[in-house]
Write a protein that holds these residues in place. Sequence first.
Motif, short mmCIF file in Angstrom:
data_model
loop_
_atom_site.label_atom_id
_atom_site.label_comp_id
_atom_site.label_asym_id
_atom_site.label_seq_id
_atom_site.Cartn_x
_atom_site.Cartn_y
_atom_site.Cartn_z
N LEU A 38 0.83 -1.20 0.00
CA LEU A 38 0.00 0.00 0.00
C LEU A 38 0.87 1.25 0.00
N GLU A 39 0.36 2.29 -0.66
CA GLU A 39 1.04 3.60 -0.75
C GLU A 39 2.40 3.51 -1.45
N LYS A 40 2.53 2.58 -2.37
CA LYS A 40 3.76 2.52 -3.16
C LYS A 40 3.87 3.73 -4.08
N ALA A 41 2.76 4.14 -4.68
CA ALA A 41 2.80 5.27 -5.59
C ALA A 41 3.20 6.55 -4.86
N TYR A 54 -3.59 5.97 -6.88
CA TYR A 54 -4.79 5.22 -6.52
C TYR A 54 -4.51 3.74 -6.29
N ASP A 55 -3.26 3.36 -6.15
CA ASP A 55 -2.94 1.95 -5.99
C ASP A 55 -3.52 1.36 -4.72
N SER A 56 -3.52 2.13 -3.62
CA SER A 56 -4.06 1.61 -2.35
C SER A 56 -5.55 1.35 -2.47
N ARG A 57 -6.27 2.25 -3.14
CA ARG A 57 -7.71 2.04 -3.33
C ARG A 57 -7.97 0.76 -4.10
N GLU A 58 -7.24 0.57 -5.19
CA GLU A 58 -7.46 -0.62 -6.01
C GLU A 58 -7.14 -1.89 -5.24
N THR A 59 -6.05 -1.88 -4.50
CA THR A 59 -5.68 -3.06 -3.71
C THR A 59 -6.72 -3.37 -2.66
N LEU A 60 -7.20 -2.36 -1.96
CA LEU A 60 -8.20 -2.58 -0.91
C LEU A 60 -9.54 -3.00 -1.48
N GLU A 61 -9.87 -2.53 -2.67
CA GLU A 61 -11.08 -3.01 -3.34
C GLU A 61 -10.97 -4.50 -3.62
N GLY A 192 -0.87 -6.93 -4.11
CA GLY A 192 -1.03 -5.51 -4.36
C GLY A 192 -1.17 -5.17 -5.83
N ALA A 193 -1.86 -4.04 -6.09
CA ALA A 193 -2.11 -3.61 -7.46
C ALA A 193 -0.85 -3.12 -8.15
N LEU A 194 0.11 -2.65 -7.39
CA LEU A 194 1.32 -2.05 -7.98
C LEU A 194 2.54 -2.87 -7.57
N THR A 195 2.51 -4.15 -7.92
CA THR A 195 3.63 -5.04 -7.58
C THR A 195 4.10 -5.76 -8.83
#
Length: 235
Positions: A38-41, A54-61, A192-195
Amino acid sequence: MVPVSFAFPFCGDEFRLVQQRALFWPRENALLVADLHLEKASFFAQHGQLLPPYDSRETLERVALAIRETGAKRVYTLGDNFHDSAGSGRIEEHAAGMLSALTRMVDWVWITGNHDPSMEANSGGTIAVELELHGMVLRHQAMRGETRPELSGHYHPRVQLKIHHRHIRRPCAVVAHNANQTCGRMILPAFGALTGGMDAADPAILKALQPATAIDAVVPTRQRLARFPLWRTAA
């Protein structure tokens, strides 16, 4: 979307791969996810590399959907929950609200990783370095030489498949078996979405899962769970 109906036998129990990236443990009614980052971006933005925040939002969704699909009452995160320890205090308001709602909905346990060893549970849940649950060790990074059943993350394993003449990289679980095939250890894919990802047959992964007699990549498809041999002991 891959259904959750594929049974995944492991160490005498039943598990299910959810959304190709999460592990559901029906007996414990628990969802396990690794490497949310989370919060990678926002971390990269601090260092001059601007990415959509918005990576944290997508991951949590994704997590919320997996909870709804499985009915899980517990969530265990297997480390690198935030991309850095300060991320838990930097999470933007909307994502923070989503996370707080999730940690109120279920019994949430953060297992810390090498990226977030000093994170704080600012949005709820409890923190642990590692846990042992019914003889199963939950930790961030597989410990070479571990003889107990183990679930971990850290490596972001992926496998390359050839489908209809195209090469596709898919996230996968990596499962190591012991001599009598009754138990073993498993590395989960990054959720995660950004991994990114590491080749599941990378020597670092194979070495981390020793001792073992066999190591396989496990990938859910539309029809079944596909297994791909990665390593075998010499006959």
